[in-house]
Motif scaffolding. Structure first.
Motif, PDB file in Angstrom:
ATOM      1  N   GLY A  14       0.813  -1.206   0.000  1.00  0.00           N
ATOM      2  CA  GLY A  14       0.000   0.000   0.000  1.00  0.00           C
ATOM      3  C   GLY A  14       0.845   1.253   0.000  1.00  0.00           C
ATOM      4  N   TYR A  15       0.269   2.298  -0.530  1.00  0.00           N
ATOM      5  CA  TYR A  15       0.867   3.620  -0.506  1.00  0.00           C
ATOM      6  C   TYR A  15      -0.280   4.606  -0.606  1.00  0.00           C
ATOM      7  CZ  TYR A  15       0.782   2.916  -5.630  1.00  0.00           C
ATOM      8  OH  TYR A  15       0.415   2.637  -6.915  1.00  0.00           O
ATOM      9  N   PRO A  16      -0.036   5.870  -0.380  1.00  0.00           N
ATOM     10  CA  PRO A  16      -1.141   6.838  -0.371  1.00  0.00           C
ATOM     11  C   PRO A  16      -1.928   6.825  -1.681  1.00  0.00           C
ATOM     12  CG  PRO A  16       0.861   7.848   0.464  1.00  0.00           C
ATOM     13  CD  PRO A  16       1.243   6.495  -0.069  1.00  0.00           C
ATOM     14  N   ARG A  17      -3.246   6.781  -1.559  1.00  0.00           N
ATOM     15  CA  ARG A  17      -4.120   6.752  -2.732  1.00  0.00           C
ATOM     16  C   ARG A  17      -3.974   8.016  -3.576  1.00  0.00           C
ATOM     17  NH1 ARG A  17      -8.743   6.767   0.160  1.00  0.00           N
ATOM     18  NH2 ARG A  17      -9.853   7.544  -1.640  1.00  0.00           N
ATOM     19  N   GLU A  18      -3.517   9.095  -2.973  1.00  0.00           N
ATOM     20  CA  GLU A  18      -3.333  10.347  -3.706  1.00  0.00           C
ATOM     21  C   GLU A  18      -2.288  10.201  -4.814  1.00  0.00           C
ATOM     22  OE1 GLU A  18      -3.090  10.156  -0.299  1.00  0.00           O
ATOM     23  OE2 GLU A  18      -5.092  10.926   0.105  1.00  0.00           O
ATOM     24  N   LEU A  19      -1.412   9.202  -4.686  1.00  0.00           N
ATOM     25  CA  LEU A  19      -0.367   8.980  -5.692  1.00  0.00           C
ATOM     26  C   LEU A  19      -0.854   8.158  -6.885  1.00  0.00           C
ATOM     27  CD1 LEU A  19       2.696   8.198  -3.384  1.00  0.00           C
ATOM     28  CD2 LEU A  19       2.157  10.331  -4.571  1.00  0.00           C
ATOM     29  N   LEU A  20      -2.031   7.568  -6.788  1.00  0.00           N
ATOM     30  CA  LEU A  20      -2.505   6.699  -7.865  1.00  0.00           C
ATOM     31  C   LEU A  20      -2.611   7.403  -9.217  1.00  0.00           C
ATOM     32  CD1 LEU A  20      -5.125   4.431  -6.083  1.00  0.00           C
ATOM     33  CD2 LEU A  20      -2.929   3.779  -7.063  1.00  0.00           C
ATOM     34  N   PRO A  21      -3.185   8.603  -9.299  1.00  0.00           N
ATOM     35  CA  PRO A  21      -3.242   9.231 -10.623  1.00  0.00           C
ATOM     36  C   PRO A  21      -1.856   9.430 -11.239  1.00  0.00           C
ATOM     37  CG  PRO A  21      -4.605  10.439  -9.062  1.00  0.00           C
ATOM     38  CD  PRO A  21      -3.847   9.416  -8.276  1.00  0.00           C
ATOM     39  N   VAL A  22      -0.886   9.774 -10.413  1.00  0.00           N
ATOM     40  CA  VAL A  22       0.471  10.013 -10.906  1.00  0.00           C
ATOM     41  C   VAL A  22       1.132   8.707 -11.323  1.00  0.00           C
ATOM     42  CG1 VAL A  22       2.757  10.890 -10.259  1.00  0.00           C
ATOM     43  CG2 VAL A  22       0.705  12.065  -9.479  1.00  0.00           C
ATOM     44  N   THR A  23       1.014   7.678 -10.497  1.00  0.00           N
ATOM     45  CA  THR A  23       1.679   6.413 -10.822  1.00  0.00           C
ATOM     46  C   THR A  23       1.042   5.736 -12.030  1.00  0.00           C
ATOM     47  OG1 THR A  23       0.346   5.241  -9.176  1.00  0.00           O
ATOM     48  CG2 THR A  23       2.533   5.970  -8.490  1.00  0.00           C
ATOM     49  N   VAL A  24      -0.277   5.781 -12.114  1.00  0.00           N
ATOM     50  CA  VAL A  24      -0.943   5.137 -13.251  1.00  0.00           C
ATOM     51  C   VAL A  24      -0.582   5.838 -14.553  1.00  0.00           C
ATOM     52  CG1 VAL A  24      -3.195   4.675 -14.310  1.00  0.00           C
ATOM     53  CG2 VAL A  24      -2.810   4.110 -11.910  1.00  0.00           C
ATOM     54  N   GLN A  25      -0.506   7.161 -14.535  1.00  0.00           N
ATOM     55  CA  GLN A  25      -0.145   7.905 -15.741  1.00  0.00           C
ATOM     56  C   GLN A  25       1.352   7.833 -16.038  1.00  0.00           C
ATOM     57  OE1 GLN A  25      -2.157   9.373 -18.000  1.00  0.00           O
ATOM     58  NE2 GLN A  25      -3.852   8.550 -16.816  1.00  0.00           N
ATOM     59  N   GLY A  26       2.169   7.758 -15.003  1.00  0.00           N
ATOM     60  CA  GLY A  26       3.614   7.861 -15.188  1.00  0.00           C
ATOM     61  C   GLY A  26       4.351   6.553 -15.374  1.00  0.00           C
ATOM     62  N   ILE A  27       3.750   5.439 -14.986  1.00  0.00           N
ATOM     63  CA  ILE A  27       4.419   4.141 -15.115  1.00  0.00           C
ATOM     64  C   ILE A  27       3.688   3.336 -16.186  1.00  0.00           C
ATOM     65  CG2 ILE A  27       5.111   2.015 -13.940  1.00  0.00           C
ATOM     66  CD1 ILE A  27       5.059   3.616 -11.304  1.00  0.00           C
ATOM     67  N   PRO A  28       4.312   3.166 -17.344  1.00  0.00           N
ATOM     68  CA  PRO A  28       3.626   2.506 -18.461  1.00  0.00           C
ATOM     69  C   PRO A  28       3.164   1.075 -18.174  1.00  0.00           C
ATOM     70  CG  PRO A  28       5.657   3.543 -19.195  1.00  0.00           C
ATOM     71  CD  PRO A  28       5.635   3.631 -17.708  1.00  0.00           C
ATOM     72  N   SER A  29       3.830   0.372 -17.278  1.00  0.00           N
ATOM     73  CA  SER A  29       3.477  -1.033 -17.034  1.00  0.00           C
ATOM     74  C   SER A  29       2.491  -1.221 -15.875  1.00  0.00           C
ATOM     75  CB  SER A  29       4.741  -1.844 -16.780  1.00  0.00           C
ATOM     76  OG  SER A  29       5.432  -1.320 -15.663  1.00  0.00           O
TER      77      SER A  29
END
Length: 173
Positions: A14-29
Motif C-alpha cells: 500500500g501507498y497513499p491513494r493520492e499517488l494513484l493518478p500520478v503512478t498510473v499515468q507515469g508508469i507505463p506497465s
C-alpha cells in the motif's frame, strides 16, 4: 519481470491513494496491476479494498481494454456483496472513499452505469433507513449518525456526477 515484482509488492504494501493518478499515468506497465486487483479486493482490510477500487478506477480510465472492464465489473460486484454484510460504520468507511472511483469507472465504461446506479440506489436506501432509525434530529448525534448522513449526501453528489460525466457525455468511445 523485475518491475512487475516491485509494483506487486508496492500495491500489496500500500501507498497513499493520492499517488494513484500520478503512478498510473507515469508508469507505463501499471496495467499489470489488473492481475492483482481481485486478490486485493478479497483482503479483509477495508483500506486494501478501498485502495483496490481506487486503483482499478484509475487503470480503467488509462487502459480502456476488455480486461479493465472485467476487473471494474468485479470491483462493483464486490462492493455490492460487501454492502449486504457490512455494519453501518464499516459501510461508511468503505463507501465514502470509493464513491469518486465509481464515477471514473462509469466514465471509462458506460455499460457499468446500470450496475453502479443499482449499487448507489441500494446504498442510498440503506443510508436513509439508518437515518430514519436515528430519529428526527436527535439531540445526541453519534459518530455513526454523522458518518451516515455524510455518506447520504455524497451518494447524491456521485449519482449526479455519473449522470453528468458518463450518461450525458458527448464523448463516445
Amino acid at each position: 519481470m523485475k518491475l512487475s515484482v516491485i509494483i506487486y509488492c508496492n500495491v500489496f504494501q500500500g501507498y497513499p491513494r493520492e499517488l494513484l493518478p500520478v503512478t498510473v499515468q507515469g508508469i507505463p506497465s501499471m496495467h499489470i496491476c489488473l492481475d492483482f486487483i481481485p486478490e486485493l479486493l478479497s483482503q479483509p482490510q477495508v483500506e486494501k479494498q478501498v485502495f483496490a477500487v481506487d486503483l482499478v478506477s484509475h487503470l480503467a480510465v488509462r487502459y480502456i481494454v476488455p480486461k479493465s472492464l472485467c476487473v471494474a465489473r468485479l470491483a462493483i460486484n464486490t462492493l455490492s456483496t460487501l454492502l449486504g454484510v457490512l455494519p453501518c460504520t464499516s459501510r461508511a468507511l468503505l463507501f465514502g472513499p470509493v464513491l469518486p472511483s465509481l464515477t471514473r469507472m462509469c466514465k471509462a465504461f458506460p455499460p457499468l452505469v446500470d450496475d453502479t446506479v443499482s449499487l448507489l440506489m441500494q446504498l442510498g436506501r440503506m443510508c436513509e433507513a439508518q437515518r430514519s432509525l436515528a430519529g428526527p434530529q436527535s439531540s445526541v448525534a453519534t459518530l455513526e449518525d454523522d458518518l451516515n448522513q455524510e455518506l447520504c449526501r455524497r451518494i447524491k453528489e456521485i449519482f449526479s456526477s455519473i449522470i453528468r460525466e458518463a450518461v450525458l457525455s458527448e464523448k463516445v468511445y
